[in-house]
Design an enzyme around this catalytic site. Sequence first.
Site, PDB file in Angstrom:
ATOM      1  N   CYS A  59      -0.319   3.567  -6.599  1.00 24.59           N
ATOM      2  CA  CYS A  59      -1.295   3.029  -5.653  1.00 24.59           C
ATOM      3  C   CYS A  59      -1.534   1.602  -6.119  1.00 24.59           C
ATOM      4  O   CYS A  59      -1.736   1.377  -7.327  1.00 24.59           O
ATOM      5  CB  CYS A  59      -2.596   3.818  -5.698  1.00 24.59           C
ATOM      6  SG  CYS A  59      -3.965   3.013  -4.824  1.00 24.59           S
ATOM      7  N   CYS A  90       0.874  -1.167   0.000  1.00 27.67           N
ATOM      8  CA  CYS A  90       0.000   0.000   0.000  1.00 27.67           C
ATOM      9  C   CYS A  90       0.912   1.219   0.000  1.00 27.67           C
ATOM     10  O   CYS A  90       1.698   1.406   0.936  1.00 27.67           O
ATOM     11  CB  CYS A  90      -0.854  -0.042   1.272  1.00 27.67           C
ATOM     12  SG  CYS A  90      -1.859   1.430   1.523  1.00 27.67           S
TER      13      CYS A  90
END
Length: 271
Positions: free
Chosen positions: A194, A70
């Site tokens: 992302c 992440c």
Amino acid sequence: MAVGIFDSGLGGLTVLDAVSKRLPEVPFVYFGDNMHAPYGVRDADDVFNLTTRATERLWEEGCDLVILACNTASAAALRRMQESWLPQGKRALGVFVPLIEALTERQWGDNSPPREVNVKHVALFATPATVASRAFQRELAFRAIGVDVEAQSCGGLVDAIEEGDMILAEALVRSHTDALLRKMPHPDAAILGCTHYPLMEREFQAALGAHVKVFSQANLVAESLADYLERHPVMIGEGSASKFLTTGDPLRVSGHATNFLRRPVSFEAAF
Ligand code: DGL
């Protein structure tokens, strides 16, 4: 032996998929904090608290090494975790550095001074928190000079992907790419910063045009993890089973994950 893979939700599955193909003998325990996604609109303390809670849960599964799959957690929490939170014998690694090494044509651990690289104009697509942290630009400045980075914070995109609303996700990719191209009309490379965004990689590539090289993290992280485990074999913890944990509704999350990975995936409740 098991390695933990953490994300705020489903995006880390893009990394999980690549690492399990690269290291088929290693069991991976995946933790998706779907109940609290998206992280990209949270402040740094919040992201730190949620990320450390998930990491502790992965330790209980026998994972001494946790990959923060992440970017938002890597940008907002990783450094604080490494500097003042991780106990001895536990490690957490992020997903930024392998990407930046690839972009700047460096081998792992090449700590030579920053130098000129081929790419000059880089478009960065990421969550609002990652863009605000400027972590990408900071890591890049350690390795390259003369690279112009234009960041586009892609509000709403993670929510749409988590909801499985791919029509909305596609529209958001187009409008965020248009906004980026207004600021930087001719990028030579684009970073999908992302781990949710590789699920929309084709749409990003189409909106940017075929001449823009799109970098996404999954395979780069897999290579770098393989290399890390070769150098630190003890970091493969004692856990022995692969599993998928979520803080969200296991049935719903399993359904979306199965669609994304195109193979049956069954999540269980993390707590
Ligand atoms: N997949 C995440 C990232 O790489 C999470 C985004 C979010 O939860 O907003 O940044």
